[in-house]
Design a protein around this motif. Structure first.
Motif, PDB file in Angstrom:
ATOM      1  N   PRO A  37       0.898  -1.167  -0.064  1.00 48.86           N
ATOM      2  CA  PRO A  37      -0.198  -0.162   0.143  1.00 48.86           C
ATOM      3  C   PRO A  37       0.703   1.273  -0.036  1.00 48.86           C
ATOM      4  CG  PRO A  37      -0.635  -1.513   1.486  1.00 48.86           C
ATOM      5  CD  PRO A  37       0.598  -2.210   1.203  1.00 48.86           C
ATOM      6  N   HIS A  38       0.272   2.503  -0.484  1.00 49.31           N
ATOM      7  CA  HIS A  38       1.269   3.545  -0.660  1.00 49.31           C
ATOM      8  C   HIS A  38       1.327   4.342   0.751  1.00 49.31           C
ATOM      9  CE1 HIS A  38       2.745   6.719  -2.925  1.00 49.31           C
ATOM     10  NE2 HIS A  38       2.295   7.593  -2.256  1.00 49.31           N
ATOM     11  N   GLN A  39       2.130   3.998   1.417  1.00 51.50           N
ATOM     12  CA  GLN A  39       2.388   4.593   2.906  1.00 51.50           C
ATOM     13  C   GLN A  39       3.845   4.212   3.154  1.00 51.50           C
ATOM     14  OE1 GLN A  39      -0.322   1.829   4.902  1.00 51.50           O
ATOM     15  NE2 GLN A  39       1.320   0.769   6.009  1.00 51.50           N
ATOM     16  N   PRO A  40       4.666   4.769   3.996  1.00 50.36           N
ATOM     17  CA  PRO A  40       6.106   4.990   4.209  1.00 50.36           C
ATOM     18  C   PRO A  40       6.472   3.613   4.842  1.00 50.36           C
ATOM     19  CG  PRO A  40       5.059   6.815   5.472  1.00 50.36           C
ATOM     20  CD  PRO A  40       3.817   5.861   4.978  1.00 50.36           C
ATOM     21  N   TYR A  41       7.710   3.264   4.456  1.00 50.74           N
ATOM     22  CA  TYR A  41       8.418   2.054   4.837  1.00 50.74           C
ATOM     23  C   TYR A  41       9.780   2.112   4.903  1.00 50.74           C
ATOM     24  CZ  TYR A  41       4.017   0.002   3.438  1.00 50.74           C
ATOM     25  OH  TYR A  41       2.565  -0.604   3.390  1.00 50.74           O
ATOM     26  N   ASP A  55      16.795   4.404   3.913  1.00 49.30           N
ATOM     27  CA  ASP A  55      15.980   5.461   4.305  1.00 49.30           C
ATOM     28  C   ASP A  55      14.710   5.347   4.445  1.00 49.30           C
ATOM     29  OD1 ASP A  55      18.225   7.331   4.885  1.00 49.30           O
ATOM     30  OD2 ASP A  55      18.306   7.830   2.807  1.00 49.30           O
ATOM     31  N   PRO A  56      13.622   6.114   4.796  1.00 51.36           N
ATOM     32  CA  PRO A  56      12.160   5.915   4.736  1.00 51.36           C
ATOM     33  C   PRO A  56      11.972   6.246   3.231  1.00 51.36           C
ATOM     34  CG  PRO A  56      12.562   7.032   6.809  1.00 51.36           C
ATOM     35  CD  PRO A  56      14.049   6.840   6.116  1.00 51.36           C
ATOM     36  N   PHE A  57      10.975   5.456   2.668  1.00 50.23           N
ATOM     37  CA  PHE A  57      10.524   5.613   1.373  1.00 50.23           C
ATOM     38  C   PHE A  57       8.936   5.262   1.209  1.00 50.23           C
ATOM     39  CE2 PHE A  57      11.434   0.961   1.815  1.00 50.23           C
ATOM     40  CZ  PHE A  57      10.507   0.363   1.114  1.00 50.23           C
ATOM     41  N   THR A  58       8.226   5.648   0.296  1.00 49.77           N
ATOM     42  CA  THR A  58       6.988   5.687  -0.159  1.00 49.77           C
ATOM     43  C   THR A  58       6.787   5.604  -1.481  1.00 49.77           C
ATOM     44  OG1 THR A  58       6.339   7.067   1.792  1.00 49.77           O
ATOM     45  CG2 THR A  58       4.628   6.568   0.177  1.00 49.77           C
ATOM     46  N   GLY A  59       6.305   4.438  -2.087  1.00 50.27           N
ATOM     47  CA  GLY A  59       5.719   3.972  -3.262  1.00 50.27           C
ATOM     48  C   GLY A  59       7.145   4.220  -4.340  1.00 50.27           C
ATOM     49  N   GLN A  60       8.287   4.339  -3.923  1.00 51.03           N
ATOM     50  CA  GLN A  60       9.404   4.477  -4.813  1.00 51.03           C
ATOM     51  C   GLN A  60      10.506   3.485  -4.594  1.00 51.03           C
ATOM     52  OE1 GLN A  60       9.299   7.236  -2.605  1.00 51.03           O
ATOM     53  NE2 GLN A  60      11.274   7.336  -1.736  1.00 51.03           N
ATOM     54  N   ASP A  61      11.460   3.382  -5.425  1.00 44.27           N
ATOM     55  CA  ASP A  61      12.722   2.264  -5.084  1.00 44.27           C
ATOM     56  C   ASP A  61      13.475   2.981  -4.148  1.00 44.27           C
ATOM     57  OD1 ASP A  61      11.515   0.996  -7.109  1.00 44.27           O
ATOM     58  OD2 ASP A  61      13.054   1.464  -8.791  1.00 44.27           O
ATOM     59  N   THR A  62      14.140   2.037  -3.556  1.00 45.18           N
ATOM     60  CA  THR A  62      15.079   2.689  -2.447  1.00 45.18           C
ATOM     61  C   THR A  62      16.381   1.561  -2.458  1.00 45.18           C
ATOM     62  OG1 THR A  62      15.416   3.241  -0.099  1.00 45.18           O
ATOM     63  CG2 THR A  62      14.268   1.263  -0.407  1.00 45.18           C
ATOM     64  N   THR A  63      17.439   1.868  -1.847  1.00 47.97           N
ATOM     65  CA  THR A  63      18.453   1.144  -2.032  1.00 47.97           C
ATOM     66  C   THR A  63      19.250   0.922  -0.647  1.00 47.97           C
ATOM     67  OG1 THR A  63      19.133   1.870  -4.384  1.00 47.97           O
ATOM     68  CG2 THR A  63      21.003   1.053  -3.107  1.00 47.97           C
ATOM     69  N   VAL A  64      19.600  -0.175  -0.335  1.00 48.22           N
ATOM     70  CA  VAL A  64      20.436  -0.513   0.903  1.00 48.22           C
ATOM     71  C   VAL A  64      21.897  -0.412   0.513  1.00 48.22           C
ATOM     72  CG1 VAL A  64      20.807  -2.004   2.849  1.00 48.22           C
ATOM     73  CG2 VAL A  64      18.547  -1.374   2.058  1.00 48.22           C
TER      74      VAL A  64
END
Length: 149
Positions: A37-41, A55-64
């Motif tokens: 769902p579209h919320q922060p993760y 970092d926190p992200f919402t509805g976009q790609d993120t990288t560790v």
């Protein structure tokens, strides 16, 4: 280097750090796709006893990103290279991290590991030889000499 690491679990969290009971194992490209769902993760990857967070992200790609450096351990006895010997990786506090390498014909083995301080133990001829605690710096090569004298 920025190559993907295979086989590591990517755990899903909310931004306050509570685990949401979901994880994925990335593909050979290092990608794990959650349909959410579209919320922060946030996501976390555990690697060699450490935790690496996005970092926190919402509805976009993120990288560790796991910043890593190269540790080269060179074993010699009276100036001659020592091949076919096991070298084990330990945390700074002395915990065995479950990795070992075997020295090559030049007496060298390599570990690509996160930037942190470590100790290495070489086992040869029934004896154990320890390096001092050594800091590994991202993007750099650190040479450790182990002399079996």
């Amino acid at each position: 280097s920025r190559e993907p690491l295979e086989g590591l679990k990517v755990y899903l969290f909310n931004p306050s750090g509570s685990y949401l009971g979901k994880y994925l194992i990335p593909d050979s490209q290092g990608q794990a796709v959650f349909h959410l769902p579209h919320q922060p993760y946030m996501v976390r990857v555990d690697y060699l006893g450490r935790q690496f967070w996005s970092d926190p992200f919402t509805g976009q790609d993120t990288t560790v990103t796991i910043p890593r450096g190269l540790a080269q351990v060179h074993m010699t006895r009276v100036g001659a290279n020592v091949a076919e010997s096991k070298v084990y990786l330990f945390s700074e506090a002395g915990s065995n991290l479950g990795w070992y390498r075997i020295t090559d014909s030049a007496g060298i083995c390599e570990f690509i590991i996160p930037s942190e301080s470590y100790k290495f133990r070489a086992d040869e001829g029934g004896s154990q030889y320890w390096t001092p605690v050594t800091g590994i710096i991202a993007g750099q090569v650190t040479l450790l000499e182990v002399k079996l004298e």
